[in-house]
Design an enzyme around this catalytic site. Sequence first.
Site, PDB file in Angstrom:
ATOM      1  N   ASP A  15      -1.741 -12.610   1.902  1.00 33.89           N
ATOM      2  CA  ASP A  15      -1.376 -13.624   1.141  1.00 33.89           C
ATOM      3  C   ASP A  15      -2.573 -14.531   0.418  1.00 33.89           C
ATOM      4  OD1 ASP A  15       1.216 -12.931   1.743  1.00 33.89           O
ATOM      5  OD2 ASP A  15       1.953 -14.600   2.832  1.00 33.89           O
ATOM      6  N   CYS A  32       4.429  -8.398   1.298  1.00 34.34           N
ATOM      7  CA  CYS A  32       3.601  -7.764   2.637  1.00 34.34           C
ATOM      8  C   CYS A  32       4.052  -6.375   2.718  1.00 34.34           C
ATOM      9  CB  CYS A  32       3.507  -8.645   3.716  1.00 34.34           C
ATOM     10  SG  CYS A  32       2.780 -10.324   3.586  1.00 34.34           S
ATOM     11  N   LYS A  36      -2.879  -6.328  11.534  1.00 37.57           N
ATOM     12  CA  LYS A  36      -1.154  -6.505  11.057  1.00 37.57           C
ATOM     13  C   LYS A  36      -0.705  -5.018  10.549  1.00 37.57           C
ATOM     14  CE  LYS A  36       1.845  -8.543   7.869  1.00 37.57           C
ATOM     15  NZ  LYS A  36       2.126  -9.826   6.861  1.00 37.57           N
ATOM     16  N   HIS A  96       3.586  -4.334  10.266  1.00 35.10           N
ATOM     17  CA  HIS A  96       4.531  -4.878   9.333  1.00 35.10           C
ATOM     18  C   HIS A  96       5.070  -3.449   8.588  1.00 35.10           C
ATOM     19  CE1 HIS A  96       6.124  -8.178   6.876  1.00 35.10           C
ATOM     20  NE2 HIS A  96       6.833  -7.745   7.846  1.00 35.10           N
ATOM     21  N   ASP A 124      -3.156  -8.522   0.020  1.00 35.83           N
ATOM     22  CA  ASP A 124      -1.777  -7.660  -0.302  1.00 35.83           C
ATOM     23  C   ASP A 124      -0.947  -8.079  -1.414  1.00 35.83           C
ATOM     24  OD1 ASP A 124      -1.017  -9.741   0.966  1.00 35.83           O
ATOM     25  OD2 ASP A 124       0.307  -8.833   2.469  1.00 35.83           O
ATOM     26  N   ASN A 125      -1.074  -9.215  -1.812  1.00 29.03           N
ATOM     27  CA  ASN A 125      -0.250  -9.937  -2.915  1.00 29.03           C
ATOM     28  C   ASN A 125      -0.573 -11.117  -3.031  1.00 29.03           C
ATOM     29  OD1 ASN A 125       1.947  -9.652  -0.141  1.00 29.03           O
ATOM     30  ND2 ASN A 125       1.246 -11.804  -0.840  1.00 29.03           N
ATOM     31  N   LYS A 159       3.452 -15.286  -4.705  1.00 34.46           N
ATOM     32  CA  LYS A 159       4.248 -14.217  -3.841  1.00 34.46           C
ATOM     33  C   LYS A 159       5.647 -14.387  -4.088  1.00 34.46           C
ATOM     34  CE  LYS A 159       4.602 -13.220   1.159  1.00 34.46           C
ATOM     35  NZ  LYS A 159       4.320 -13.498   2.616  1.00 34.46           N
TER      36      LYS A 159
END
Length: 605
Positions: free
Chosen positions: A40, A78, A132, A134, A290-291, A312
């Site tokens: 993020d 994510c 992480k 996820h 990731d974004n 996001k």
Amino acid sequence: MHKIMWNFRQALTITLLCFNVLTSAQSNDKPNIVIILADDLGVDDVSFRGANQFLTPNIDALAYSGVILKNLYTAPMCTPSRSALLTGKYPIHTGMQHYVIPNYQPWGLPLNETTIAQVFKEHGYYTSIIGKWHQGFSRKAYTPTKRGFDQHFGYLGAYVDYYNQTLDATAQNLSLGHDFRDNLAVSREHVGTYVTDLLTDAATELISKHDATEKPLFLFLSELAPHAGNDDTPLQAPPEEVEKFAYIKDVNRRTYAAMVSKLDQSVGAVIDALANKGILNNTILLFLSDNGGPTAGLHATTASNYPFRGQKNSPWEGGIRSSGVIWSPLLENLGTVWKQQIYIGDLLPTLAAAANIQLDTQQMNLDGLNLWSALKYGYDAVEREIVHNIDDIFQYVSYGKGKWKFINGTTDDGIYDGWLSVRQNDNSAELDPRAANYKESIMNTTVWQHLTAINAKAALSGSANITKLRQDAAINCMLGNVTQHTACEPLVGPCLFDIDVDPCEHNNLYESMSDGTVVQELLKRVAYFRESAHAPNNKPLDPKCDPRLYDGEWTWWEDVQDGVDDDHNADGGDSAMNLRLNGLLLTLSFGTLFVINLLKYSCRL
């Protein structure tokens, strides 16, 4: 007798030749690969894009020494973004396109999907993910060491508190649960340590201990930073780090700056470890997020995606652009800005090509493209088609082909569709004091010194061109000469943008071009991809996941409920495999003794 010995010698020669082939195939002629994925991070929260409110000197040094990926696209959240990285596929083709996997939902990345870790492991790499995951954990089969990773040290779910490693689901009438693992075993010994430091230490320790001459290293450092933690204290950093940014008035932005600073230090420490180990000159380094960052709303962090629209979990550039950088001595054009559009799903085939791994992309049904040659030599002539998302639950489409981007519908009823971020002016009192000597701040980092020591040419061009590279990496909306803009209202009708001219998505061209071939072709492609889309894998909350049922741990509750596993026997399912491996090792041991005795006998003749 001589004939028998000749046959033995011939067999021995063949055996030794096979041994040489096997060992040479396992030598470190393949590059080590290290991916550092921020969570993020706002597009404008790295200072190589031009921001001066707080600096990221280590990330910037990596950028100016390497290749800045100006037009790197990810998925908007994510879980889908990570699934694209892991599989080389659009999330719509794996059922990962809608939202994320909350800790309490029983689903994950489909087990029939081949991951990037499996690819590299099958070709002789030691594969590690630190941080992480996820991608699901309701069953152990979804977890990292069952998906191609030799090692996992980190958490399985969406996020954790930066100090106590918990995720709070009390809002869902569930309990607070601890989520941190060392491979499959629960790890509580580091509770109280700031997670960014913990993950950094794990990564640097792995690098220092790993024998890359035996197996090249594939390391995926999947950072928590700067994602928000639990709602009670979402932004967390060590007080001494926060104090460095006391000049920032907004306490949340000040803490966020400290979180990004710890991330930047993590990047520096990993590169230091690679240099100290002596393997940096045979490593591909990749940094990205990731974004886009969440400026406002759920899990808001004050992240800045300036000057892009949205954030996001949106179809806009602010949600799907990432500030990415790649460095390797294999690249011919270090110290440049690469303008080619590249998608996070391209990383699997591109990095595989860099490691001389041949993939059957058709059999694997990859959506990602192998852009290694274009990246290596610095050309940007590939017209990239990217399905940013087709989400029929949120009811929106975001699709791009070349310079054209099509949007229809949006998220959150459009409340976060605006231009949410602003940048501090150069004369503001809220600027990083180091910005006054920006170039020196970058060149004084160990990252700059390590990387430019390997590539002296980049050192010369980089030091002279830092200012130019920074300017080239910045986003210019380029609409100053357009006197009238047609607004895009995605809940009312479709929108079309020329991203080359209008990356900030101000001017909607759809109505003026709706009868033309461009729009018709885009609509056909969107319809094609919708037909090929996998149904979303999402499932409703399962109350049986509640950590209070499992000693306060988030765990693979479906397996426990089915009686096929429990926390006290995390590796029990591997016992049969262990027995088979032990038998194989015993067989190989007898074979080794036979070869040794045969060598002794042959030498006496």
